[in-house]
Write an enzyme that holds these catalytic residues in place. Structure first.
Site, PDB file in Angstrom:
ATOM      1  N   GLY A  14      30.400   9.087  44.224  1.00 52.86           N
ATOM      2  CA  GLY A  14      32.015  10.013  44.909  1.00 52.86           C
ATOM      3  C   GLY A  14      31.382  11.294  44.345  1.00 52.86           C
ATOM      4  N   ASN A  16      31.511  13.773  47.140  1.00 52.81           N
ATOM      5  CA  ASN A  16      32.192  14.367  47.880  1.00 52.81           C
ATOM      6  C   ASN A  16      33.354  13.663  47.746  1.00 52.81           C
ATOM      7  OD1 ASN A  16      30.422  15.192  50.400  1.00 52.81           O
ATOM      8  ND2 ASN A  16      29.502  14.014  50.089  1.00 52.81           N
ATOM      9  N   MET A  90      30.571   2.966  52.566  1.00 53.18           N
ATOM     10  CA  MET A  90      29.465   1.979  53.306  1.00 53.18           C
ATOM     11  C   MET A  90      29.630   0.993  54.446  1.00 53.18           C
ATOM     12  SD  MET A  90      27.619   4.619  52.859  1.00 53.18           S
ATOM     13  CE  MET A  90      25.358   4.203  53.287  1.00 53.18           C
ATOM     14  N   ARG A  91      31.232   0.698  54.051  1.00 54.88           N
ATOM     15  CA  ARG A  91      31.104  -0.109  55.217  1.00 54.88           C
ATOM     16  C   ARG A  91      31.852   0.663  56.399  1.00 54.88           C
ATOM     17  NH1 ARG A  91      29.537  -4.017  52.953  1.00 54.88           N
ATOM     18  NH2 ARG A  91      31.014  -5.772  54.730  1.00 54.88           N
ATOM     19  N   LEU A  93      34.456   0.410  59.527  1.00 57.32           N
ATOM     20  CA  LEU A  93      35.489  -0.151  59.622  1.00 57.32           C
ATOM     21  C   LEU A  93      36.230  -0.668  61.207  1.00 57.32           C
ATOM     22  CD1 LEU A  93      37.238   2.546  57.493  1.00 57.32           C
ATOM     23  CD2 LEU A  93      37.332   0.364  57.047  1.00 57.32           C
ATOM     24  N   ASN A 107      35.524  10.735  58.263  1.00 56.94           N
ATOM     25  CA  ASN A 107      33.896  10.849  57.723  1.00 56.94           C
ATOM     26  C   ASN A 107      32.861  12.071  57.544  1.00 56.94           C
ATOM     27  OD1 ASN A 107      32.098   8.800  56.760  1.00 56.94           O
ATOM     28  ND2 ASN A 107      31.228   9.250  58.368  1.00 56.94           N
ATOM     29  N   HIS A 109      28.825  12.428  57.058  1.00 58.35           N
ATOM     30  CA  HIS A 109      28.006  11.386  57.824  1.00 58.35           C
ATOM     31  C   HIS A 109      26.670  11.884  57.186  1.00 58.35           C
ATOM     32  CE1 HIS A 109      24.946   9.025  59.456  1.00 58.35           C
ATOM     33  NE2 HIS A 109      24.060   9.883  60.343  1.00 58.35           N
ATOM     34  N   ASP A 145      29.674   6.196  63.757  1.00 61.17           N
ATOM     35  CA  ASP A 145      29.334   7.375  62.695  1.00 61.17           C
ATOM     36  C   ASP A 145      29.368   8.599  64.467  1.00 61.17           C
ATOM     37  OD1 ASP A 145      28.662   6.938  60.555  1.00 61.17           O
ATOM     38  OD2 ASP A 145      26.628   6.401  61.326  1.00 61.17           O
ATOM     39  N   GLU A 174      27.055  19.658  51.788  1.00 55.95           N
ATOM     40  CA  GLU A 174      27.992  19.244  52.219  1.00 55.95           C
ATOM     41  C   GLU A 174      29.353  18.934  51.052  1.00 55.95           C
ATOM     42  OE1 GLU A 174      27.653  13.891  52.096  1.00 55.95           O
ATOM     43  OE2 GLU A 174      24.627  14.899  52.050  1.00 55.95           O
TER      44      GLU A 174
END
Ligand code: GAR
Length: 196
Positions: A14, A16, A90-91, A93, A107, A109, A145, A174
């Site tokens: 967590g 980010n 990390m799922r 959608l 997102n 990446h 992505d 990031e």
């Protein structure tokens, strides 16, 4: 000024999420945290709780994806979320879920998209002999992505780098990029932001 309610989805540390939430704590920010949601017992949940944020755990394991996503969707709507930030989530959608939130999911990446979609991005950048590596904040579409690029930050690759040293160099970038892009996005600016 009414602030846009932002949900942050996490699966891991967590880090980010913390930088996004810290930035949203500032009174001039166009967004506020509606909810931090995790699909597993992620260490980031405790960090969010310590920051006084509303959290929820919606496990994905042991049930159909559609059921997981229905529960997630319900929690997001109950929290009044208007925008979703995937932050180390990390799922993948489903297209159906993405369609329900079209244009409102971001997102981060850990690669310079469109290079290195998917997993093991640091190792793949090294294996490819890249001189630079980086991260991308993009709009989420049904394709993994993919979607419009809202910002990218770059780091050099050094001789002797390993996936771990590269990841360690990239993470602070990031943390610069995502809050900067979210502020712009909420203000209606989706022009790609380069952090060189
Ligand atoms: C970050 O490098 C993030 O870019 C990556 O997970 C790491 C941990 O994030 N996300 C993905 O790989 C998404 N497919 P965190 O420290 O914010 O939890």
């Amino acid at each position: 000024m009414s602030r846009t309610r932002v949900a942050i989805l996490i699966s891991g540390s967590g880090s980010n999420m913390v930088t996004l939430a810290k930035d949203m704590a500032s009174p001039d920010h166009p967004g506020e945290v509606a909810l931090v949601a995790a699909n597993k017992d992620a260490p980031g949940l405790a960090k969010a709780e310590a920051m006084g944020l509303k959290t929820t755990l919606i496990p994905h394991k042991g049930r159909p994806k559609a059921e997981f996503e229905a529960a997630l969707d319900e929690a997001l709507r109950y929290a009044g979320a208007e925008v979703i930030c995937l932050a180390g989530f990390m799922r993948v959608l489903s297209p159906e879920f993405v369609a329900r939130w079209e244009g409102r999911i971001l997102n981060i990446h850990p690669s310079l998209l469109p290079l290195f979609k998917g997993l093991d991005t640091h190792a793949r950048a090294l294996d490819s002999g890249m001189a630079v590596h980086g991260c991308t904040v993009h709009g989420v579409t049904a394709a993994l992505d993919d979607g419009p690029i809202y910002g990218q930050a770059v780091v050099p690759v050094h001789p002797g780098d390993t996936p771990d040293t590269l990841a360690e160099r990239l993470l602070p970038r990031e943390h610069e990029l995502y809050p900067a892009v979210l502020r712009r996005f909420l203000a209606g600016n989706t022009a790609p932001l380069p952090l060189l």
